[in-house]
Design an enzyme around this catalytic site. Sequence first.
Site, PDB file in Angstrom:
ATOM      1  N   MET A  30       0.297  -2.934   6.394  1.00  0.00           N
ATOM      2  CA  MET A  30       0.623  -3.893   5.341  1.00  0.00           C
ATOM      3  C   MET A  30       2.141  -4.098   5.264  1.00  0.00           C
ATOM      4  SD  MET A  30      -2.229  -3.540   2.403  1.00  0.00           S
ATOM      5  CE  MET A  30      -1.531  -2.173   1.515  1.00  0.00           C
ATOM      6  N   LEU A  33       7.601  -1.173   6.646  1.00  0.00           N
ATOM      7  CA  LEU A  33       7.312  -0.077   7.580  1.00  0.00           C
ATOM      8  C   LEU A  33       8.232   1.121   7.391  1.00  0.00           C
ATOM      9  CD1 LEU A  33       6.761  -2.237  10.796  1.00  0.00           C
ATOM     10  CD2 LEU A  33       5.068  -1.440   9.133  1.00  0.00           C
ATOM     11  N   HIS A  37       4.261   4.612   9.872  1.00  0.00           N
ATOM     12  CA  HIS A  37       3.763   3.481  10.670  1.00  0.00           C
ATOM     13  C   HIS A  37       4.283   3.571  12.106  1.00  0.00           C
ATOM     14  CE1 HIS A  37       3.985   1.494   6.525  1.00  0.00           C
ATOM     15  NE2 HIS A  37       2.712   1.336   6.843  1.00  0.00           N
ATOM     16  N   GLN A  61      -8.242  -6.010  -0.748  1.00  0.00           N
ATOM     17  CA  GLN A  61      -8.375  -4.568  -1.004  1.00  0.00           C
ATOM     18  C   GLN A  61      -7.639  -4.112  -2.253  1.00  0.00           C
ATOM     19  OE1 GLN A  61      -6.482  -3.683   2.896  1.00  0.00           O
ATOM     20  NE2 GLN A  61      -5.477  -1.993   1.834  1.00  0.00           N
ATOM     21  N   GLY A 147      -3.697   6.358  10.257  1.00  0.00           N
ATOM     22  CA  GLY A 147      -3.009   7.559   9.795  1.00  0.00           C
ATOM     23  C   GLY A 147      -3.925   8.470   8.988  1.00  0.00           C
ATOM     24  N   LYS A 149      -2.928  10.159   6.587  1.00  0.00           N
ATOM     25  CA  LYS A 149      -2.478   9.967   5.202  1.00  0.00           C
ATOM     26  C   LYS A 149      -3.565   9.290   4.360  1.00  0.00           C
ATOM     27  CE  LYS A 149       0.262   8.502   1.756  1.00  0.00           C
ATOM     28  NZ  LYS A 149      -0.048   7.106   1.642  1.00  0.00           N
ATOM     29  N   ASP A 150      -4.208   8.276   4.949  1.00  0.00           N
ATOM     30  CA  ASP A 150      -5.299   7.569   4.258  1.00  0.00           C
ATOM     31  C   ASP A 150      -6.615   8.062   4.856  1.00  0.00           C
ATOM     32  OD1 ASP A 150      -3.737   5.375   2.646  1.00  0.00           O
ATOM     33  OD2 ASP A 150      -2.813   5.502   4.611  1.00  0.00           O
ATOM     34  N   ARG A 187       4.807   2.702  -0.873  1.00  0.00           N
ATOM     35  CA  ARG A 187       4.843   2.746  -2.340  1.00  0.00           C
ATOM     36  C   ARG A 187       5.853   3.764  -2.874  1.00  0.00           C
ATOM     37  NH1 ARG A 187      -1.074   1.513  -1.779  1.00  0.00           N
ATOM     38  NH2 ARG A 187      -1.421  -0.439  -2.898  1.00  0.00           N
TER      39      ARG A 187
END
Length: 285
Positions: A30, A33, A37, A61, A147, A149-150, A187
């Site tokens: 998204m 970066l 990423h 989303q 990733g 991370k998610d 974020r």
Amino acid sequence: MKRIRSARRLQSAVRSARSKGESVGFVPTMGFLHEGHLSLVRRARRDNDVVVASIFVNPLQFGPGEDFESYPRDLARDRRLLRSEGVDFVYEPAAADLYPREFATRVVVDGLDQALCGTRRPGHFAGVTTIVTKLLNAAGPDRLYLGQKDFQQAVILTRMVEDLDFAVKVVVCPTVREADGLAMSSRNSYLTTEERAFAPELFRALSKVRKLVQAGEIKTAASAVKRVESLLKDGPGRIDYIEILSREDLGRVRKLSGKLVLAVAYYLGKARLIDNVWIQAPKGS
Ligand code: AMP
């Protein structure tokens, strides 16, 4: 690096690469970066002849009241970074092209969204699986880079790819962190100095409890969750969830055994931060 805005153009660029026998790696993002990423891009660069990255803040989303409008964006900087990593094609579709007025389809993976972010953000993962389906159809890659991370996203997309026979291999890459342990995230840019100073406590708490579980000192899910809670309770934000689940199917566990994931979501100022660690529970605990 070539910039491409239409799915048709990307399909034909990738088709011509593949007709020469070249392999294609794809990194959806998204934008805004960071090194997280870029670690995916570097891995894709190592594994493939051609690398495609996409930048698209996917409205589907985001729920009502979430940060779609304010999500950080810096396309010029993103392009510079991708170019310097040797990306061949950057796909920058427009929302109006991806989702015309008559757009009516959703791709839904059942079950795996009944935990973690899935229960807190209704419709979020249907938005993710729908956009990734569209992106995979446009980029037609051999490998898809995601990733850790998610983590729930990676589990759900892996299921989708298998269930729908996408001819793509999913590669899940480790979470890249700041020097103090905070998981990198676009974020994080929302955080004030004070919030940023607290943010690494999330990973510290997860790591501490991972150690206790692995040492056999914490044996149940309830006590693992309680311990993370007590480590975070005096912070300036608010816990959204703390869960410890089976890593294979995100199923609930009571006694801790096998491969687990310990995950947290935490509201800190304008940000909602997520992080997770993998745990191998000791045998017989
Ligand atoms: P996003 O732009 O947040 O949608 O993320 C795009 C991809 O980058 C997803 O597969 C994320 O899981 C991955 N990603 C985001 N942050 C990190 C990180 N800190 N380390 C590794 N991968 C990440």
